[in-house]
Scaffold this active site. Structure first.
Site, PDB file in Angstrom:
ATOM      1  N   SER A 184       0.794  -1.229   0.000  1.00 26.78           N
ATOM      2  CA  SER A 184       0.000   0.000   0.000  1.00 26.78           C
ATOM      3  C   SER A 184       0.829   1.284   0.000  1.00 26.78           C
ATOM      4  CB  SER A 184      -0.946   0.001   1.193  1.00 26.78           C
ATOM      5  OG  SER A 184      -0.219  -0.109   2.390  1.00 26.78           O
ATOM      6  N   HIS A 212      -5.607  -4.086  -1.368  1.00 28.77           N
ATOM      7  CA  HIS A 212      -5.486  -3.031  -2.388  1.00 28.77           C
ATOM      8  C   HIS A 212      -5.517  -3.583  -3.818  1.00 28.77           C
ATOM      9  CE1 HIS A 212      -4.895   0.593   0.031  1.00 28.77           C
ATOM     10  NE2 HIS A 212      -4.324  -0.198   0.915  1.00 28.77           N
ATOM     11  N   LYS A 243     -12.423  -1.215   0.843  1.00 22.16           N
ATOM     12  CA  LYS A 243     -11.650  -0.289   0.013  1.00 22.16           C
ATOM     13  C   LYS A 243     -12.371  -0.093  -1.323  1.00 22.16           C
ATOM     14  CE  LYS A 243      -7.619  -0.653   2.744  1.00 22.16           C
ATOM     15  NZ  LYS A 243      -6.664  -1.577   3.311  1.00 22.16           N
TER      16      LYS A 243
HETATM   17  C1  PLP Z   1      -6.652  -1.988   4.705  1.00 23.15           C
HETATM   18  C2  PLP Z   1      -6.027  -3.303   4.819  1.00 23.15           C
HETATM   19  C3  PLP Z   1      -6.575  -4.288   5.656  1.00 23.15           C
HETATM   20  C4  PLP Z   1      -7.729  -4.003   6.563  1.00 23.15           C
HETATM   21  O1  PLP Z   1      -8.928  -4.004   5.877  1.00 23.15           O
HETATM   22  P1  PLP Z   1     -10.255  -3.417   6.552  1.00 23.15           P
HETATM   23  O2  PLP Z   1     -11.336  -4.023   5.758  1.00 23.15           O
HETATM   24  O3  PLP Z   1     -10.172  -1.930   6.449  1.00 23.15           O
HETATM   25  O4  PLP Z   1     -10.263  -3.881   7.979  1.00 23.15           O
HETATM   26  C5  PLP Z   1      -5.988  -5.528   5.674  1.00 23.15           C
HETATM   27  N1  PLP Z   1      -4.913  -5.817   4.911  1.00 23.15           N
HETATM   28  C6  PLP Z   1      -4.351  -4.898   4.089  1.00 23.15           C
HETATM   29  C7  PLP Z   1      -3.171  -5.267   3.244  1.00 23.15           C
HETATM   30  C8  PLP Z   1      -4.891  -3.602   4.022  1.00 23.15           C
HETATM   31  O5  PLP Z   1      -4.341  -2.694   3.216  1.00 23.15           O
END
Ligand code: PLP
Length: 395
Positions: A184, A212, A243
């Site tokens: 990310s 992502h 996301k």
């Molecule tokens: C954002 C993210 C999460 C968490 O996801 P949520 O649905 O917001 O709890 C888990 N793993 C990665 C790699 C992320 O970027």
């Protein structure tokens, strides 16, 4: 006399944050998450959300949520193992399995919960979990909940991964390799074909957290596994619904066996209430929209390419991203934060990311372009980047 309830030990730590100049208040959004928002009372172009496809405030998702509320109410009433497992939860799981081209998909309340629940459920003492050093915090926490041993390899270093595999094969029963699908902070993609090959060579399982990559990479956002054509060769394929999908939730796609085991042993679904109907109703519409058309993912990539090219032409360092995540690397920490603040003063919100989230001296603002941005909004953002970049002597 000081009372224990004064939490003096926390007050001291908060003062330390202030002394280090990293104390902050949370920014406050006064509108839906969309391309242009009211932030702390001011209208700004939003380049800071994970709402890649513009689904968070999409009319079709809102309609799906409202209809689910009308039929199923505001809350699900219990954890899934008691009576909180509604038919729409299972409908969504079937839809996700079809979308991901896997046998089954198991639904959680968030991506974070998915990692907290799945990793510990599928590993035990006598196993080893091997992790990329840049994996997400929820993977680190999920790994800590397991009794398995841990190994960490340098970011995307396949020789490093193989060295740990070689050393571990005879020492441990099961080996689980975990990687983010898309990292990310830099927007680079995991070397999944190589990881899968090594996993097969050393008889290890693979686990890809595609937070992502879901809704971004692969055919109509099917993710990193689909992008590389590795269906059936990755054991645990994690996606978030928070996301690109625009709502909240997480899931792991894989085999029917995985599904059966998790439905007995995944602690977040045994001990925490299931997703509310509104979220499920909205997500079902989002997945259907992706299965019907590549319109949204196409526009996301087009917008991201457009923005990245313009910033690059101006002379900004946009790193080595392979995805719509667009870092603009400034370097020094305080300069990065000043750059971010000046962008905001000029109506563009991009969060600054500095040490310890990224290595010292590689501070950046991380631009998240979405399918919902118009060309005018992107042009305006580029104009502001140029203005501030020249003013600060970065260009
Ligand atoms: C954002 C993210 C999460 C968490 O996801 P949520 O649905 O917001 O709890 C888990 N793993 C990665 C790699 C992320 O970027």
């Amino acid at each position: 006399m000081s009372s224990v309830h004064e939490l003096d030990f926390l007050k001291e730590k908060i003062q330390e944050l202030k002394d280090q100049g990293v104390y902050r208040k949370l920014p406050v959004l006064g509108t839906a998450s969309q391309a242009e928002v009211i932030l702390n009372g001011n209208k700004v172009i939003n380049l800071s959300s994970n709402n890649y496809l513009g689904f968070a405030n999409h009319p079709r998702l809102k309609k799906g949520a409202i209809e689910a509320i009308e039929k199923y109410g505001a809350g699900s009433g219990a954890v899934r193992t008691i009576i909180g497992n509604m038919d729409i939860h299972e409908e969504l799981e079937s839809l996700l399995a079809e979308f991901k081209r896997e046998e089954a998909a198991f639904l959680y309340q968030s991506g974070f919960n998915c990692n907290a629940g799945t990793i510990q459920a599928v590993t035990e003492a006598g196993d080893i979990i091997i992790s990329d050093e840049l994996n997400h915090a929820s993977i680190i926490d999920g790994t800590r909940l397991s009794k398995a041993a841990r190994g960490i390899y340098k970011h995307s270093d396949m020789d490093g991964l193989e060295a740990i595999l070689k050393e571990s094969r005879d020492k441990y029963k099961n080996i689980l390799i975990i990687t983010d699908g898309v990292f990310s902070m830099d927007g680079d993609i995991a070397k999944l074909p190589e990881i899968v090959q090594l996993a097969e060579k050393y008889e290890a399982m693979t686990y890809v957290d595609d937070a992502h990559g879901s809704g971004v990479l692969g055919e109509s956002g099917r993710g990193t596994v689909d992008h590389f054509g590795l269906h059936g060769r990755v054991d645990f394929s994690i996606g978030t619904l928070s996301k690109a999908i625009g709502v909240v939730g997480g899931y792991v796609a894989g085999s029917q066996t995985m599904y059966e085991w998790l439905s007995h042993r995944a602690r977040p679904i045994l001990f925490s209430t299931s997703l509310p109907p509104a979220a499920v109703g909205a997500i079902i519409e989002a997945i259907k929209m992706l299965m019907e058309s590549t319109e949204y993912t196409d526009r996301l990539w087009e917008n991201a390419g457009y923005f990245k090219e313009k910033l690059g032409k101006l002379g900004f360092n946009t790193g080595h991203s392979e995805t719509p995540i667009t870092p603009v690397i400034i370097g020094e920490e305080s300069k990065t934060m000043e750059f971010s603040k000046k962008l905001l003063d000029n109506g563009v919100y991009v969060s600054g990311i500095v040490f310890p989230t990224v290595p010292k001296g590689s501070g950046r603002v991380r631009c998240m372009v979405t399918a919902a941005h118009t060309k005018d909004q992107l042009d305006e953002a580029v104009r502001v980047f140029e203005l501030v970049g020249k003013e600060m002597g970065i260009l």
